[in-house]
Design an enzyme around this catalytic site. Structure first.
Site, PDB file in Angstrom:
ATOM      1  CG  HIS A  89      -3.299   6.471  -3.714  1.00  0.00           C
ATOM      2  ND1 HIS A  89      -2.266   5.823  -3.064  1.00  0.00           N
ATOM      3  CD2 HIS A  89      -3.138   7.784  -3.439  1.00  0.00           C
ATOM      4  CE1 HIS A  89      -1.535   6.709  -2.422  1.00  0.00           C
ATOM      5  NE2 HIS A  89      -2.037   7.899  -2.628  1.00  0.00           N
ATOM      6  CG  ASP A  90      -0.162   8.685  -5.713  1.00  0.00           C
ATOM      7  OD1 ASP A  90      -1.269   9.239  -5.586  1.00  0.00           O
ATOM      8  OD2 ASP A  90       0.715   8.681  -4.823  1.00  0.00           O
ATOM      9  CG  ASP A 145       1.890  11.406   1.687  1.00  0.00           C
ATOM     10  OD1 ASP A 145       1.690  10.594   0.768  1.00  0.00           O
ATOM     11  OD2 ASP A 145       1.823  12.651   1.530  1.00  0.00           O
ATOM     12  CD  GLU A 166       4.532   8.521  -1.489  1.00  0.00           C
ATOM     13  OE1 GLU A 166       4.027   8.413  -2.607  1.00  0.00           O
ATOM     14  OE2 GLU A 166       4.325   9.505  -0.749  1.00  0.00           O
ATOM     15  CG  ASP A 216      -1.402   7.257   3.820  1.00  0.00           C
ATOM     16  OD1 ASP A 216      -0.372   7.916   4.018  1.00  0.00           O
ATOM     17  OD2 ASP A 216      -1.742   6.826   2.706  1.00  0.00           O
TER      18      ASP A 216
HETATM   19  O1  TEU Z   1       2.446  11.095  -3.234  1.00  0.00           O
HETATM   20  C1  TEU Z   1       3.709  11.631  -3.371  1.00  0.00           C
HETATM   21  C2  TEU Z   1       4.255  11.803  -4.718  1.00  0.00           C
HETATM   22  O2  TEU Z   1       5.151  12.579  -4.889  1.00  0.00           O
HETATM   23  C3  TEU Z   1       3.746  11.078  -5.881  1.00  0.00           C
HETATM   24  O3  TEU Z   1       3.405   9.788  -5.788  1.00  0.00           O
HETATM   25  C4  TEU Z   1       2.776  11.943  -6.589  1.00  0.00           C
HETATM   26  O4  TEU Z   1       1.437  11.643  -6.365  1.00  0.00           O
HETATM   27  C5  TEU Z   1       3.035  11.828  -8.041  1.00  0.00           C
HETATM   28  O5  TEU Z   1       4.385  11.938  -8.257  1.00  0.00           O
HETATM   29  C6  TEU Z   1       2.353  12.924  -8.770  1.00  0.00           C
HETATM   30  O6  TEU Z   1       2.891  12.971 -10.039  1.00  0.00           O
HETATM   31  C7  TEU Z   1       1.831  11.169  -2.009  1.00  0.00           C
HETATM   32  C8  TEU Z   1       0.450  10.558  -2.065  1.00  0.00           C
HETATM   33  O7  TEU Z   1       0.560   9.194  -2.358  1.00  0.00           O
HETATM   34  C9  TEU Z   1      -0.368  11.308  -3.067  1.00  0.00           C
HETATM   35  O8  TEU Z   1      -1.632  10.739  -3.277  1.00  0.00           O
HETATM   36  C10 TEU Z   1      -0.492  12.726  -2.575  1.00  0.00           C
HETATM   37  O9  TEU Z   1      -1.128  13.503  -3.544  1.00  0.00           O
HETATM   38  C11 TEU Z   1       0.882  13.350  -2.267  1.00  0.00           C
HETATM   39  O10 TEU Z   1       1.722  12.489  -1.528  1.00  0.00           O
HETATM   40  C12 TEU Z   1       0.710  14.592  -1.431  1.00  0.00           C
HETATM   41  O11 TEU Z   1       0.323  14.263  -0.139  1.00  0.00           O
END
Ligand code: TEU
Length: 543
Positions: A318-319, A195, A244, A95
Site C-alpha cells: 500500500h506504500d 510496522d 517491516e 498490522d
Molecule cells: O511505512 C513505513 C515507511 O517508512 C515507508 O514505507 C513509507 O511509507 C514510505 O517510505 C514513505 O515514503 C509504514 C506503513 O506501511 C505506512 O503506510 C505508514 O504510513 C508508515 O509506516 C507509518 O506508520
C-alpha cells in the site's frame, strides 16, 4: 512452524470491498470475498490497520489498538471473518503499529493532560518553542518534533505530527504492547505484521543535539532485545510474523529472520524498490536500473540462504506504486509483463506477498489533479515541490508515478458502477483501466489471475520452489533476471528466466532437455535452442 509453501495476500480494507454502501471498504466486504481468495489459493491475509483511528495516515495512526473503527465494522464482524476464513484454511495477520500511536490515543491524551506516567510513554523533551531538541526531518516532510505549549515540551514524531513515537526504553510501554498481541491472539489471529519495527530503539532521541538523520534510528542498539522479548512473552513463535524494516541492512535482517534468534519469521526490506529513485529523492524519477535490481536481489537472497534466515519477497504494497507500471509495461506487453513480474518474485527463496489487485495486473491510478489525492505524504510532497518552484505539471507528474495512492485505488471486481467496489462514490477515486476486473479475469484462462493461481499452486506442489536452494545465473547479461532453484532430495531443478526489457533477449547456453513449465507470453516459446525471450517474457524451465 512450517510456512515455506505458504503465500500471503495483503488487503487494504478501506479499498477492498464495501459491503454496507458508505464508500469505504469494510470487514464484511472481506468476508464476502473469501471465496475469491480461496479460489486464488492464498494461505494468509494481512489486513492493514482497521482499529480506531483519526485516519490522518489511513489507520497507521492508531487511537485504540483493541477496538475496531466503526467504519470498518464491529468486533462481531471480525470474529465472523476469522471464523469464515478458517473454514477456508486461511489465517488472518494483523498490522501492529507499535512505533507510534495517534495523538488521539488515550495514552497521549493523558500525557497532554500532564500525567507524567504517560509522558514517559513517549519521547518528550523540555524546551522552548523557538528551538527543537535537534533538527530532524520526518518521513513525511517537515520537522520530526512538535511543541506542546502547555507542557513546555517537544515530542518526537518520525512520521506525521499526529503519530507520536512511543518510548520502548520504558518497560511499561513494552508490557502494554504485549497485551495488545495477547488480545488479538485470543481472537484467533494467525500472525502479525509489525510496522517499521526496526525504528523502536532510539535512545539518542533523549539526548542528541544538533542535526540528526532519521536513518540513525534504524536497527537501533536494543531492537533485537525488544523483538525477542515481545516474541517470547506473547508466544509469537507459533504464529507467522513479518517485520517491516525501513532502511535496514543485510546483517540486521539476517538476524531478525534467523529461526535460532527467535525474533520474527521474516522481514520486509525495500532496497530493490529504490532502483528507480534518484539518489536520496524518491520524487525524482529515474529509469529503473535493472542491473542494480539484479544485484540487490542476489545479495539479499544469498545472504539469507547462507545464514538459514527466511525472507519476505514482494513488489507491491500500500506504500508502493503498482509494479506493472513501474518495471513492466502498461501498453502492448501489459499482460506478459504483469505475469513475468509475478513469476520473478514467486519463485525466489522466501514467502511471496501479493497486494490486492496485483493478481489482476492493476496499474497506477492515473490521477491528474491534486484534489484526487488523499495520502498525507503525497499532499505534503506536492506542497513542498511547488514551494521549491516546480510547476504544477511537474509536481503532478511526480505524484503520478510515485504516490502511495497509486496502489490504494479501490479493488476492481466487476463491470458496473465503481467496478463493484461500492454502490456509492468511493473514498478515493477509481483507477484507470476499469475494464481490468476480477470477474473478467476469473473467466479467462489466459489472465493474470490464473497465472497467479498457478504460481501459488506450483509452490505447494514443488519442493524446489518452496524450500529449494537458490543460485543466480548470468550476472553480466543486462535485463535478464535468471536464477535456479533446486531440491536436494529429489534433484529436481527449476530455472527462471525473465526479460525485463522491451527488446528480444538471447539467453546464453543450450537449454535442450529442459521442459517449459511456465511462459508469460500469450504464445509459448517454440524452441529452447537458441533460447530467445520476447519483450517482457518470463519463463520457468524444469528438469
Ligand atoms: O511505512 C513505513 C515507511 O517508512 C515507508 O514505507 C513509507 O511509507 C514510505 O517510505 C514513505 O515514503 C509504514 C506503513 O506501511 C505506512 O503506510 C505508514 O504510513 C508508515 O509506516 C507509518 O506508520
Amino acid at each position: 512452524m512450517e510456512f515455506k509453501d505458504k503465500v500471503v495476500y495483503q488487503i487494504y480494507p478501506k479499498s477492498f470491498c464495501d459491503a454496507n454502501g458508505d464508500g469505504w471498504g469494510d470487514l464484511r466486504g472481506i468476508t464476502e470475498k473469501l471465496d475469491y481468495l480461496a479460489d486464488l489459493g492464498v494461505d494468509y491475509l494481512w489486513l492493514t490497520p482497521f482499529m480506531v483511528s483519526p485516519q490522518k495516515d489511513n489507520g497507521y495512526d492508531v487511537a485504540d489498538y483493541c477496538a475496531i473503527d466503526a467504519r470498518f465494522g464491529t468486533m462481531a464482524d471480525f470474529t465472523e471473518l476469522v471464523h469464515e476464513a478458517k473454514k477456508r484454511h486461511i489465517g488472518l495477520m494483523l498490522d501492529m503499529v507499535f512505533n507510534h500511536t495517534s495523538t488521539e490515543h488515550r495514552w497521549f491524551q493523558r500525557a497532554l493532560a500532564g500525567d507524567e506516567k504517560y509522558q514517559a510513554y513517549y519521547v518528550f523533551r523540555d524546551g522552548t518553542p523557538d528551538k527543537p531538541p535537534f533538527d530532524c526531518t520526518s518521513v513525511f516532510g517537515g520537522p520530526a518534533w512538535e511543541y506542546v505549549p502547555q507542557l513546555g515540551k517537544w515530542y518526537l514524531h518520525c512520521f506525521e505530527r499526529s503519530q507520536a513515537d512511543l518510548d520502548w526504553e520504558n518497560p511499561d510501554v513494552r508490557e502494554e504492547l504485549k497485551e495488545v498481541i495477547r488480545f488479538w491472539r485470543d481472537k484467533g489471529v494467525a500472525g502479525f505484521r509489525f510496522d517499521v519495527i526496526n525504528l523502536i530503539s532510539k535512545p539518542q532521541a533523549r539526548t542528541a543535539r544538533g542535526t540528526v538523520d532519521l536513518k540513525s534510528f534504524m536497527d537501533g542498539p536494543r531492537v533485537h532485545e525488544y523483538i525477542k522479548e515481545l516474541t517470547r512473552d506473547t508466544g509469537l513463535a507459533d504464529l507467522l510474523t513479518v517485520g517491516e524494516m525501513s532502511g535496514t541492512t543485510i546483517p540486521a535482517c539476517v538476524r531478525y529472520a534467523d529461526p535460532a534468534e527467535k525474533e520474527l519469521s521474516m522481514c520486509f526490506h525495500f532496497h530493490h524498490l529504490k532502483v528507480d529513485y534518484a539518489p536520496g529523492n524518491k520524487w525524482q524519477r529515474q529509469p529503473a536500473d535493472i542491473g542494480a535490481l539484479k544485484k540487490i536481489l542476489q545479495a539479499w537472497q544469498l545472504a539469507m540462504q547462507e545464514h538459514g534466515s527466511w525472507d519476505a519477497v514482494f513488489w507491491c504494497n500500500h506504500d508502493q506504486p503498482r509494479v506493472v507500471s513501474r518495471f513492466g509495461d502498461e501498453g502492448r506487453y501489459w499482460r506478459t509483463s504483469a505475469k513475468m513480474l509475478g513469476l520473478a518474485i514467486h519463485f525466489l527463496r522466501g514467502t511471496p506477498y501479493i497486494y490486492q489487485g496485483e493478481e489482476l495486473g492493476m496499474m497506477n491510478a492515473g490521477f491528474t489533479a491534486i484534489e484526487q489525492y488523499n495520502d498525507v505524504e503525497s499532499r505534503n510532497a506536492y506542497a513542498a515541490m511547488r514551494q521549491q518552484g516546480l510547476s504544477d505539471r511537474a509536481a503532478l507528474a511526480a505524484l503520478a508515478f510515485r504516490s502511495r495512492d497509486n496502489s490504494r485505488t479501490p479493488m476492481q471486481w466487476e463491470d458496473g458502477p465503481h467496478d463493484g467496489f461500492s454502490l456509492v462514490d468511493p473514498w478515493l477515486a477509481m483507477g484507470r483501466h476499469q475494464e481490468i476486473t476480477a470477474a473478467a479475469e476469473q473467466k479467462d484462462r489466459q489472465s493474470v489471475f490464473h497465472w497467479y493461481q498457478q504460481l501459488i499452486r506450483l509452490r505447494k506442489q514443488k519442493k524446489a520452489i518452496a524450500s529449494g536452494r537458490i543460485r543466480f545465473l548470468y550476472a553480466d547479461v543486462p535485463d535478464l533476471l535468471a536464477y535456479q532453484r533446486s531440491d536436494e532430495e529429489t534433484a529436481a531443478q527449476i530455472t527462471v528466466l525473465c526479460n525485463f526489457s522491451a527488446q528480444p533477449l538471447r539467453v546464453p547456453d543450450d537449454w535442450t532437455g529442459w521442459q517449459l513449465l511456465l511462459d508469460s507470453a500469450s504464445e509459448p516459446l517454440k524452441e529452447t535452442c537458441p533460447l530467445v525471450l520476447r519483450p517482457f517474457e518470463g519463463i520457468a524451465l524444469e528438469k
